[in-house]
Design an enzyme around this catalytic site. Structure first.
Site: not given
Length: 295
Positions: A31, A145, A177, A201
């Site tokens: 997505y 993702k 992250e 990511l």
């Protein structure tokens, strides 16, 4: 609201999603979330390029070009008269019997999209946020993702239950992250962030911040750092499409620096803000040119 599904723009009551969609039964899909400011898409091409890259990494052949994906997003924001918010696009491997291996090539991916009104988080951008460190137990392909976000959901919930706005993933003692963001620390005038590898990511806003840092001549180290080093930073912030550049004032209830948003973070925020009017003006000018050329 108008939704998109496989080439059609539909009302919500017209949407029909199968219980056998592999996105539902396996989370087998990817997505993107694209920000909209004053009716203009922000970094749309970068987001669509990443969507195509994520699809390729899970061996999903997406039958759309980047230009077509951008066109879908633009049509959605126009149909829904979206001013400030975001557009969500999701692609799954399609509808097939529930077996783990890929379906045969006759099964087509399912692409859906919709818009969400979402104002800028101005109070959080001004006052800053708190983070809670969480052990990172996700899979090792965080660079994709993917729809598989249960680890992120559980981490975020743990942070929220402790009165924090975001979770900070730590794996093997290394800060990776946030649960829905990338993270940066500033120490002695140097900007620190995790390298863009499989553990994180590579966020689009992350990339924007690295360019802004270059514009401000802020030195950058894309290098792993520990939780202890994070706590000793002079400044800290996290970034995402919706969070923009959010200062972090505490991690695990410990103040970062003076416990207020720091000066370099403020400079980066200011430069980020200054992009938006120019982006909007260019977007509206492009729209006018397009309308003029077709009239």
């Amino acid at each position: 609201m108008i939704y998109f599904k496989d080439g059609e723009y539909l009302q919500e009551e017209q949407m029909n999603l199968s219980m056998n969609d592999r996105g539902y039964v396996f989370g087998d899909g990817v997505y993107e979330v694209i920000k909209v400011y004053d009716g203009v898409l922000y970094t749309a091409e970068e987001h669509m390029e990443r969507l195509l890259e994520s699809a390729a990494k899970i061996r999903l052949a997406l039958p759309y070009t980047m230009e077509q994906l951008v066109g879908i997003a633009e049509r959605l924001l126009q149909e829904n008269e979206l001013s400030v918010g975001h557009i969500y696009l999701q692609v799954t491997r399609g509808v097939a019997p529930r077996v783990h291996q890929f379906p045969d090539h006759s099964v087509s991916p399912v692409l859906t999209g919709y818009t969400v009104e979402n104002p800028r988080p101005l109070e959080q951008l001004d006052k800053g946020a708190a983070m809670k460190s969480v052990e990172d137990m996700r899979w090792l392909r965080c660079d994709i993702k993917s729809l598989n976000l249960l680890g992120n959901v559980l981490a975020k919930q743990e942070a929220v239950e402790q009165g924090c706005q975001e979770a900070l993933f730590v794996r093997d003692g290394i800060v990776r992250e946030g649960s829905a963001s990338n993270v940066f620390g500033i120490k002695d005038g140097i900007l620190h962030t995790h390298p863009a590898n499989n553990f994180i990511l590579n966020g689009i806003t992350r990339r924007v911040v690295l360019q802004l840092a270059s514009d401000l001549s802020i030195p950058v180290q894309e290098k792993e750092f520990t939780l202890a080093e994070a706590l000793a930073m002079d400044e800290f912030f996290f970034t995402s499409t919706n969070a923009e550049i959010t200062p972090v004032v505490t991690i695990d209830r410990q103040p970062i620096g003076e416990g207020i948003p720091g000066p370099l973070t403020r400079q980066l925020q200011k430069l980020f803000d200054e992009q938006i009017p120019a982006l909007v003006a260019a977007g509206h000018a492009s729209e006018r040119d397009s309308n003029g050329s077709t009239s």
